[in-house]
Motif scaffolding. Structure first.
Motif, short mmCIF file in Angstrom:
data_model
loop_
_atom_site.label_atom_id
_atom_site.label_comp_id
_atom_site.label_asym_id
_atom_site.label_seq_id
_atom_site.Cartn_x
_atom_site.Cartn_y
_atom_site.Cartn_z
N TRP A 1 44.07 20.30 30.47
CA TRP A 1 42.93 20.88 31.17
C TRP A 1 41.83 19.87 31.41
CZ3 TRP A 1 44.30 25.00 33.52
CH2 TRP A 1 45.35 25.73 32.99
N ILE B 1 37.37 25.25 27.55
CA ILE B 1 37.11 23.96 28.21
C ILE B 1 36.40 24.19 29.53
CG2 ILE B 1 38.27 22.05 29.39
CD1 ILE B 1 40.27 21.99 27.12
N GLN B 2 36.76 25.26 30.21
CA GLN B 2 36.20 25.51 31.54
C GLN B 2 34.98 26.42 31.48
OE1 GLN B 2 39.71 27.05 33.34
NE2 GLN B 2 40.54 25.02 33.76
N SER B 3 34.36 26.52 30.33
CA SER B 3 33.18 27.35 30.10
C SER B 3 33.36 28.78 30.62
CB SER B 3 31.90 26.71 30.64
OG SER B 3 31.78 26.81 32.01
#
Lengths: 567, 401
Positions: free
Chosen positions: A480, A207-209
């Protein structure tokens, strides 16, 4: 002498010579200890007849224990040195194997217990089973397997059968069965928790690359959960100076054990349940409530103001979400007419459209309400106020570290599985596949490939676990993505919005069941609309996620893929 | 639960002890003193806020500072100005270029040095890039304060490219000392301008992504809209500057109002706080946390606009005026303020005819902005305190200096 690189810190390279020397040294040390102990033991045997018990203990028992310990250590170290690389390579296989092993153990146990139950039932005077078992004798078991049970000659059965009888005999005792199944559940929870920790970190990474854990274990850092657990277990045991020691120590177990107990009434499939209780749902809800007491005690006993804030927040949050959650659960109970989890599950066998969430618009809405409340029940974002890192520095577990902290998180992940499992059980078709179970009946008794296909498409535990993990993923995904709600907003949302809503839903469902005939056009239309809506949600999720995955490089932008040169 | 009386640090006598009083139902309730910081995840460094709380309500919040005091001003009185440039890096370490810029401008005014055209453009490019980087950190950490963990990683992903550009230009990634008295230390490296343009093309759509992720998120709006409202009068009275002032509706930006360097050549807007409605979420009022946050998001767009104009107009030529190292400062004084990402950074430089200034005084925007904390954090919830402090966006390195 090769060059020392950062890689050596992450994955030390032992040269074969170094490894061999280490093994030799350890084995030598072990040998010396063992020979020394043996000599001492022989000396005592010769001279020690007149020795007192104290001397016997010090001279024989203690050295023997030490020798065994040394032997074990030497064995372990040698095994690790010899097989370490192999273990590392096979680690993922071992992980999958342990999961499969747990499921297979449960499966084998259920087969075994079924067999014993059949033997008991075949008795001329079937006796009720108590926790201490019936009075089955080995003779009876042998006779059961013999061709003609009445023939007294049958007792002269081959010795193999006698051996089998001795193996089967203990399993008539429920106490023993429960012990085994409790161990199976403990194993399942452990594997689930360690998997969920890794999964959460991987999902968060995606999700947070970023990548998430990539080191431990080799393949995508799959062993991260285990490594985290080991790290926590070996940490120093700290109880703050002015903390309330006994309560501080008790609290984590008060969180974990009720959640573990809740698995008692959670059916993984038809008859795959420890106790299919008449009040199963109430039991699970009650146990999830005890969970909160542990958190409150943890916060209170820590002698830390931030912890106390966390404790009081969890209390406030609990009285807010518990009622809407319970009332949302009442709707499927009302539709099913029973509190028995097994019966509620069995009701939804007719395929995707018969899952309870799609049976009426009120149930459909209740599923959503329950899911939101279940987030609050697990203290998950956006309801993670009791631990609110940026406000309370960790909330109720500020002062916890090491093993106790691990127990808290074990409990949290187990609780997540329980509440998601409850949602699957009550709203999403329990252990049934989206295909109607009647389609599978012809397959179940067919040839081996038909039975294989049946197991693939209709396997109860697999579907239950898969659906629960899908909901677990939504929990992780929300955590997230969303910011945290404020405490007054939690209470407002739960008490002033969700509570009246669930009351209206309850009333609506009541009138729906009273006034709408189940086979009428209204019920059918509502069923079709709800089913389509549910299918659309699933399709939208899968479609969006799949599209995003396929286009991930484009979405993240050119610079993230082609890093700036010369930097 | 009683707190340790900490007379050493507390100036207000009524904060010394937990105040006990009778509640409405005759129960005796106590207020609780609680230390937020100096080690706390959302105080953005080593700020210590002493909270007097009544349950979840914060009755009073008193910030205590000084944990990161490094005598920067005193050091400035013992070094030549060009030697003091690295010390300015360490003030607002998230906007080191801007600090260098303002201090250099102050000294240049004192010396009467003219900066070459190209150097001025490079300075503006660096200052605006650093403004974006600094606002990215503000955006990301504000998400963290609100419990949204993903924003910070998106912000740092983009900030990384800016730092790469800085590294290509001057070799440093945090404390640059690149802008110096008389211009900049080196000319831009090869392909810098192309890479900058590439970055801007990449970055601009990302701001929309942040808006979708956080700015218009319902929970985020609920947490920040109408929280910590600072009126325009209060903002001016407390000496607030930068986004905190503009969020209160005051259209004041030194780059536009008292233009320095070459800022008068560029076209850009000054975003100010707006009430809800017309694209702004409902419930938002002028001067609240959401507006302070959102002004920064809009300023990033304006910085991109300025940077694009710089790319189009940057000339070739010298990058540093001839300033001798051991130049004697005239016996005069200059006070100069420039628009930093966090507000107006001011430097007072007093010369006495020697190469070393007689006095260097810094006016830090974070220090002034932080001073309003105790005024705003009255009667708010505990969870609002990180929201307010985060929206003021302080860097303790500059507060304490």
């Amino acid at each position: 002498m090769t060059e020392f690189t950062a890689q050596d810190v992450i994955r030390p390279r032992w040269s074969p010579a170094l490894r061999a020397r280490a093994i030799r040294r350890f084995m030598l040390a072990g040998l010396i200890i063992m020979i020394g102990t043996g000599v001492a033991a022989v000396c005592l045997e010769i001279f020690g007849r007149s020795l007192s018990p104290l001397w016997l203990t010090v001279g024989i028992v203690l050295p023997s224990v030490l020798a065994f310990g040394a032997l074990f250590v030497v064995f372990a170290i040698t095994a690790h040195a010899l097989l370490g690389r192999l273990l590392k390579r096979l680690a993922f296989v071992l992980f999958i194997g342990s999961l499969a092993g747990i499921v297979l153990t449960a499966w084998g146990a259920s087969l075994l217990f079924g067999l014993v139950d059949r033997i008991v039932a075949a008795r001329p005077d079937p006796i009720a089973q108590t926790i201490f078992g019936g009075e089955l004798t080995t003779d009876e078991i042998v006779r059961f397997f013999a061709a003609t049970p009445e023939d007294p000659k049958a007792l002269e059965a081959p010795p193999a059968l006698e051996f089998v009888a001795y193996l089967l005999w203990p399993w008539q005792f429920r106490l023993l069965r429960d012990l085994v199944l409790a161990l199976v559940i403990l194993g399942f929870v452990s594997v689930t928790a360690s998997f969920a920790i890794w999964w959460e970190r991987k999902v968060a990474g995606r999700i947070q690359s970023r990548l998430g854990p990539m080191r431990v274990g080799g393949w995508h850092g799959w062993a991260q959960g285990i490594a985290d657990g080991l790290k926590l277990v070996q940490k120093e045991d700290i109880v703050p100076g002015r903390a309330d020691g006994p309560v501080f120590r008790l609290a984590p177990y008060l969180v974990f054990i009720p959640v573990l107990t809740a698995f008692l009434a959670l059916p993984f499939s038809d008859r795959w349940v420890l106790r299919d209780l008449e009040v199963g749902l109430v039991l699970v809800l009650g146990l999830l409530g005890i969970d909160v007491i542990g958190v409150i005690l943890a916060g209170w006993a820590s002698h830390n103001k931030w912890s106390m804030y966390g404790a009081l927040r969890v209390a406030a949050q609990m009285v807010s979400y518990e009622i809407p959650m319970g009332m949302a659960l009442l709707l499927p109970v009302m539709a099913a007419g029973t509190l028995r989890p097994g019966a509620i599950g069995a009701l939804q066998s007719g395929g995707f459209h018969t899952w309870l969430a799609f049976c009426s618009p009120f149930l459909f809405a209740a599923a959503g309400v329950y899911f939101v409340a279940s987030l609050a029940a697990c203290k998950r974002a956006p309801f993670d106020l009791p631990e609110a890192e940026s406000e309370l520095t960790g909330g109720f577990h500020t002062e916890y570290s090491g093993f106790r902290w691990a127990v808290f998180f074990f409990g949290e992940y187990a609780a997540m599985f329980v509440v998601c499992g409850l949602a699957v059980l009550l709203f999403l078709g329990a252990w049934h596949s989206p295909l109607p179970a009647s389609w599978g009946e012809s397959l179940a008794g067919g040839s081996w490939w038909q039975r294989g296909l049946y197991a693939l498409l209709f396997s109860g535990p697999a579907w239950f676990i898969a659906k629960t993990y899908a909901l677990l993923f939504v929990h992780i995904w929300l955590r997230w993505t969303l910011p945290r709600i404020r405490i007054d907003q939690v209470m407002y949302a739960c008490v002033q919005v969700m509570l009246p809503m669930t009351m209206l839903l309850l009333l609506g469902q009541m009138f729906w069941q009273l006034l709408v005939p189940p086979d009428g056009i209204t019920a059918r239309a509502a069923n079709i609309v709800c089913t389509l809506a549910g299918a659309a949600i699933v399709a939208a999720f899968v479609g969006t996620a799949g599209w995003g995955y396929l286009n991930r490089r484009r979405l993240v932008g050119p610079l993230a893929v082609n890093h700036l040169p010369g930097s | 639960m009683t707190a340790m009386p900490d007379a050493m640090f507390t100036s207000e006598p009524d904060l010394l002890f937990d105040a006990a009083r009778d509640g409405p139902d005759g129960l005796r309730t106590e207020e609780m003193l609680i230390n937020m910081g100096p080690q706390h995840p959302s105080t953005h460094g080593v700020l210590r806020v002493l909270l007097r709380t009544d349950g979840e309500m914060v009755v009073e919040a008193v910030p205590h500072i000084g944990y990161l005091h490094r005598c920067a001003e005193k050091i400035g009185e013992n070094l030549q100005p060009y030697q003091f440039i690295p010390k300015t890096d360490r003030m607002d370490y998230l906007a080191a270029m801007n600090n260098n810029h303002v201090f250099s401008l102050a000294v240049e005014r004192l010396l009467g040095v003219e900066v070459p055209e190209r150097a001025a453009y490079i300075r503006v490019i660096m200052a605006e890039l650093n403004r974006i980087a600094s606002h990215l950190v503000a955006f990301g950490t504000y998400g963290l304060d609100m419990g949204a963990f993903t924003a910070v990683l998106y912000a740092f992903r983009e900030r990384e490219y800016i730092l790469d550009l800085f590294e290509a230009a001057c070799g440093a990634r945090l404390t640059y000392s690149y802008i110096t008295i008389g211009g900049v230390t080196f000319d831009l490296p090869e392909r810098f301008i192309e890479r900058l343009a590439e970055f801007l093309d990449y970055f601009e759509p990302k701001i929309d992504e942040y808006d979708r992720l956080l700015s218009y998120n319902h929970i985020f709006v609920k947490r920040t809209a109408g929280v910590g409202v600072i009126s325009a009068e209060d903002a001016i009275a407390w000496g607030l500057t930068g986004p905190c002032l503009r969020a209160s509706g005051v259209r004041w930006d030194l780059r536009r109002c008292l233009p320095y360097e070459i800022y008068d050549r560029f076209e850009f807007d000054i975003p100010v706080g707006r009430p809800g409605g017309g694209g702004i979420p409902r419930g938002v009022v002028v001067g609240d946390c959401w507006n302070r946050y959102f002004v920064r998001m809009q300023e990033m767009r304006e910085s991109v606009r300025i940077l694009r104009q710089c790319i189009a107009a940057i000339p070739a030529g010298e990058v540093r005026a001839k300033v001798p190292k051991n130049v004697r400062l005239p016996a005069d004084e200059v006070y100069f303020e420039g628009e930093n990402p966090r507000g107006q950074l001011g430097f007072l430089v007093v010369g006495d005819g020697s190469p070393i200034p007689w006095r260097v005084k810094a006016r830090g925007p974070c220090f002034c902005n932080l001073s309003i904390t105790s005024h705003v954090c009255r009667g708010v919830l505990l969870a609002d305190v990180p929201a307010i402090i985060g929206s003021i966006d302080i860097v303790l390195g500059e507060v304490d200096r």
